[in-house]
Write a protein that holds these residues in place. Structure first.
Motif, mmCIF file in Angstrom:
data_model
loop_
_atom_site.group_PDB
_atom_site.id
_atom_site.type_symbol
_atom_site.label_atom_id
_atom_site.label_comp_id
_atom_site.label_asym_id
_atom_site.label_seq_id
_atom_site.Cartn_x
_atom_site.Cartn_y
_atom_site.Cartn_z
ATOM 1 N N PHE A 155 -1.908 -14.702 -5.194
ATOM 2 C CA PHE A 155 -2.307 -13.896 -2.995
ATOM 3 C C PHE A 155 -3.199 -13.176 -2.972
ATOM 4 O O PHE A 155 -3.220 -12.670 -2.113
ATOM 5 C CB PHE A 155 -0.342 -13.707 -3.257
ATOM 6 N N PHE A 156 -4.349 -13.102 -4.174
ATOM 7 C CA PHE A 156 -5.005 -12.464 -4.371
ATOM 8 C C PHE A 156 -6.194 -12.197 -3.491
ATOM 9 O O PHE A 156 -6.214 -10.921 -2.721
ATOM 10 C CB PHE A 156 -5.732 -12.213 -5.766
ATOM 11 N N ASP A 157 -6.648 -13.197 -2.774
ATOM 12 C CA ASP A 157 -7.062 -13.078 -2.279
ATOM 13 C C ASP A 157 -6.561 -12.882 -0.385
ATOM 14 O O ASP A 157 -7.748 -12.917 0.458
ATOM 15 C CB ASP A 157 -7.877 -14.989 -1.607
ATOM 16 N N TYR A 158 -5.626 -13.024 -0.106
ATOM 17 C CA TYR A 158 -4.916 -12.649 1.127
ATOM 18 C C TYR A 158 -4.586 -11.013 1.011
ATOM 19 O O TYR A 158 -5.007 -10.512 1.984
ATOM 20 C CB TYR A 158 -4.039 -13.403 0.907
ATOM 21 N N VAL A 159 -4.892 -10.379 0.102
ATOM 22 C CA VAL A 159 -4.128 -8.991 0.214
ATOM 23 C C VAL A 159 -5.678 -8.395 0.752
ATOM 24 O O VAL A 159 -4.807 -7.059 2.070
ATOM 25 C CB VAL A 159 -4.308 -7.991 -1.301
ATOM 26 N N PRO A 160 -6.783 -8.057 1.418
ATOM 27 C CA PRO A 160 -7.617 -7.684 1.747
ATOM 28 C C PRO A 160 -7.130 -7.341 3.363
ATOM 29 O O PRO A 160 -7.580 -7.162 4.430
ATOM 30 C CB PRO A 160 -9.074 -8.559 1.747
ATOM 31 N N GLU A 161 -6.377 -8.678 3.803
ATOM 32 C CA GLU A 161 -6.090 -8.673 5.006
ATOM 33 C C GLU A 161 -4.656 -8.283 5.878
ATOM 34 O O GLU A 161 -4.300 -8.032 6.533
ATOM 35 C CB GLU A 161 -5.576 -10.482 5.089
ATOM 36 N N VAL A 162 -4.068 -7.873 4.627
ATOM 37 C CA VAL A 162 -3.253 -6.850 5.027
ATOM 38 C C VAL A 162 -3.041 -5.897 5.068
ATOM 39 O O VAL A 162 -2.264 -4.560 4.906
ATOM 40 C CB VAL A 162 -1.644 -7.298 4.029
ATOM 41 N N VAL A 163 -3.673 -5.147 4.242
ATOM 42 C CA VAL A 163 -4.142 -3.960 4.063
ATOM 43 C C VAL A 163 -5.903 -3.494 4.060
ATOM 44 O O VAL A 163 -6.652 -3.927 3.816
ATOM 45 C CB VAL A 163 -4.548 -3.415 2.275
ATOM 46 N N ASP A 164 -6.347 -2.685 4.645
ATOM 47 C CA ASP A 164 -7.917 -2.158 5.302
ATOM 48 C C ASP A 164 -8.133 -1.393 4.114
ATOM 49 O O ASP A 164 -8.090 -0.725 3.625
ATOM 50 C CB ASP A 164 -7.868 -1.078 6.664
ATOM 51 N N LEU A 165 -8.889 -1.971 3.520
ATOM 52 C CA LEU A 165 -9.415 -1.205 2.041
ATOM 53 C C LEU A 165 -11.377 -0.699 2.858
ATOM 54 O O LEU A 165 -11.681 -0.265 1.564
ATOM 55 C CB LEU A 165 -9.856 -2.627 0.975
ATOM 56 N N VAL A 312 8.425 4.097 2.600
ATOM 57 C CA VAL A 312 7.705 3.043 3.237
ATOM 58 C C VAL A 312 6.954 3.004 4.332
ATOM 59 O O VAL A 312 8.135 3.131 5.790
ATOM 60 C CB VAL A 312 8.496 1.997 3.318
ATOM 61 N N GLU A 313 6.018 2.791 4.744
ATOM 62 C CA GLU A 313 5.321 2.690 5.934
ATOM 63 C C GLU A 313 5.755 1.054 6.949
ATOM 64 O O GLU A 313 5.532 0.713 7.708
ATOM 65 C CB GLU A 313 3.967 2.971 5.549
ATOM 66 N N ARG A 314 5.479 -0.045 5.610
ATOM 67 C CA ARG A 314 5.283 -1.116 6.437
ATOM 68 C C ARG A 314 5.326 -2.002 5.256
ATOM 69 O O ARG A 314 5.335 -1.825 4.466
ATOM 70 C CB ARG A 314 4.746 -1.618 7.128
ATOM 71 N N VAL A 315 5.810 -3.052 5.344
ATOM 72 C CA VAL A 315 6.262 -4.494 4.810
ATOM 73 C C VAL A 315 5.608 -5.498 5.588
ATOM 74 O O VAL A 315 5.176 -5.479 6.768
ATOM 75 C CB VAL A 315 8.043 -4.556 4.338
ATOM 76 N N ALA A 316 4.867 -6.523 4.422
ATOM 77 C CA ALA A 316 4.267 -7.469 4.753
ATOM 78 C C ALA A 316 4.036 -8.891 3.898
ATOM 79 O O ALA A 316 4.168 -8.608 2.626
ATOM 80 C CB ALA A 316 2.213 -7.281 4.587
ATOM 81 N N ASP A 317 3.886 -9.812 4.271
ATOM 82 C CA ASP A 317 4.210 -11.467 3.493
ATOM 83 C C ASP A 317 3.083 -11.167 3.051
ATOM 84 O O ASP A 317 1.728 -11.570 3.567
ATOM 85 C CB ASP A 317 5.002 -12.158 4.388
ATOM 86 N N ILE A 325 4.692 -3.592 -0.567
ATOM 87 C CA ILE A 325 4.981 -2.955 0.346
ATOM 88 C C ILE A 325 3.928 -1.796 0.681
ATOM 89 O O ILE A 325 3.725 -1.216 -1.058
ATOM 90 C CB ILE A 325 6.264 -2.606 -0.948
ATOM 91 N N ILE A 326 4.264 -1.119 1.661
ATOM 92 C CA ILE A 326 2.719 0.023 1.833
ATOM 93 C C ILE A 326 3.753 1.515 2.226
ATOM 94 O O ILE A 326 4.300 1.263 3.002
ATOM 95 C CB ILE A 326 1.619 -0.292 2.668
ATOM 96 N N ALA A 327 3.309 2.463 0.813
ATOM 97 C CA ALA A 327 4.434 3.498 1.441
ATOM 98 C C ALA A 327 3.075 4.250 1.151
ATOM 99 O O ALA A 327 1.702 4.358 0.518
ATOM 100 C CB ALA A 327 4.927 3.740 0.231
ATOM 101 N N ARG A 328 3.844 5.322 1.639
ATOM 102 C CA ARG A 328 2.505 6.702 1.973
ATOM 103 C C ARG A 328 3.737 7.944 1.715
ATOM 104 O O ARG A 328 4.628 7.955 1.563
ATOM 105 C CB ARG A 328 2.334 7.114 3.466
ATOM 106 N N PRO A 329 2.544 8.375 1.160
ATOM 107 C CA PRO A 329 3.363 10.162 1.042
ATOM 108 C C PRO A 329 4.215 10.673 2.236
ATOM 109 O O PRO A 329 4.165 10.721 3.146
ATOM 110 C CB PRO A 329 2.566 11.728 0.174
ATOM 111 N N ARG A 330 5.486 11.797 1.531
ATOM 112 C CA ARG A 330 6.532 11.983 3.091
ATOM 113 C C ARG A 330 5.379 13.101 3.288
ATOM 114 O O ARG A 330 5.152 14.122 2.763
ATOM 115 C CB ARG A 330 7.429 11.880 2.549
#
Length: 330
Positions: A155-165, A312-317, A325-330
């Motif tokens: 799944f590594f190659d797909y990570v940049p598709e769900v997270v803007d880096l 948790v901000e959002r969850v992506a498959d 699981i994308i999280a941010r400081p509260r």
């Protein structure tokens, strides 16, 4: 009472599943997929090349042809299938996963009853030491383990598709030999990286990431501290073997170290407690067998993140039943 033949057949398939796994392991251990690729395709040729008795090769291959690993026969010649082709001796193949699972991990699973009844890792029962201690003392097993982990990271190659880096600095916490870091740096030309792992892992990561000048490597302990100044902190398949309290500590370290507006991203298989599919439930039990660990639900991760001051901000498959699981400081 008349036996339910369909149910009995399914039961036999399950009962004998370990035999098929060991036959596949034997073929890979003997290098048969590579020998066939090199043109040694008959029983006689394979026996000569492996030093095995020809009858043994014939009986092994008969089974593996029947289950679709190979095609053909031992007189006219065998052919590789797509299944055996992904077991060739290649750094990106599943060969080392097959070897590790057929040797150390197969031995660990032999202690499944005691493991499940006591929640003691089957590996520790079998080898007298925890998995990571064993690996630190056995370089050959460590290499196999790292390559097996790489094989599972489809799944590594797909990570940049769900997270803007783009334009960001990310931190690969517990990044091992650096495959995730390499995949992201290859896909995102203006991203920069920091990788943290134990001191003895860093030389391997340095070798694997030598082509990139946008990465810094840090030897250390994620439970003590993580590199500061990242925009995105990845925790990829490094949490399953640790307690809830230990994980909360890592989350806190990441939150304190990240830049304003930063994100923490967990990349893991997650489980559900009802209507589970097979693979997550199986991998969860495998963790118990190997290091006493577990997979967690999204809800469990959410509660642990909240304890660390994150939400948790959002969850992506992602592919192969992996979840981001994308999280941010509260």
């Amino acid at each position: 009472m008349q036996v339910d033949l369909k149910a009995a057949t399914e039961a036999v398939e399950l009962i004998t599943g370990g035999w098929r796994a060991q036959c596949l392991y034997t073929a890979v251990k003997l290098g048969i997929p590579d020998l066939i690729e090199d043109g040694k395709t008959t029983n006689a040729q394979l026996a000569e090349a492996t030093g095995a008795v020809e009858e043994g090769i014939h009986r092994l291959m008969r089974l593996l042809v029947a289950v679709g690993v190979f095609e053909g026969d031992g007189v006219r010649g065998y052919r590789n299938t797509p299944v055996s082709s992904v077991l060739l001796d290649d750094p990106d193949s599943l060969r080392d996963m097959c070897l590790l699972y057929g040797e150390e991990f197969y031995t660990a699973w032999g202690h499944a009853v005691e493991c499940i009844t006591t929640l003691t890792a089957g590996f520790e029962i079998a080898y007298g030491s925890p998995l990571y201690t064993y690996l630190s003392q056995n370089p050959e097993a460590t290499t196999r383990f790292q390559l097996a982990m790489k094989a599972g990271n489809l799944f590594f190659d797909y990570v940049p598709e769900v997270v803007d880096l783009s334009g960001k600095t990310f931190v690969d916490v517990g990044g091992g030999p650096g495959q995730l870091t390499a995949a992201i740096l290859s896909a995102v030309p203006d991203a920069r990286a920091m990788l943290l792992d134990r001191e003895h892992v860093i030389p391997v990561a340095r070798k694997n990431l030598a082509a990139f000048d946008r990465v810094e490597l840090f030897g250390g302990d994620m439970f003590v501290a993580v590199p500061e100044g990242g925009d995105v902190y990845f925790l990829c398949r490094v949490l399953a073997g640790w307690s809830d309290d230990s994980i909360v500590g890592v989350f806190e370290n990441c939150r304190k170290a990240m830049n304003p507006g930063g994100r923490l991203i967990i990349l893991e298989r997650v489980v559900v407690d009802s209507d589970s599919t097979m693979l997550p439930a199986l991998w969860d039990l495998h963790l118990l067998m190997t290091n006493g660990g577990r997979h967690r639900t999204v809800e469990k991760f959410t509660s642990l993140l909240e304890r660390a001051g994150l939400e948790v901000e959002r969850v992506a498959d992602l592919p192969v039943e992996t979840t981001a699981i994308i999280a941010r400081p509260r």
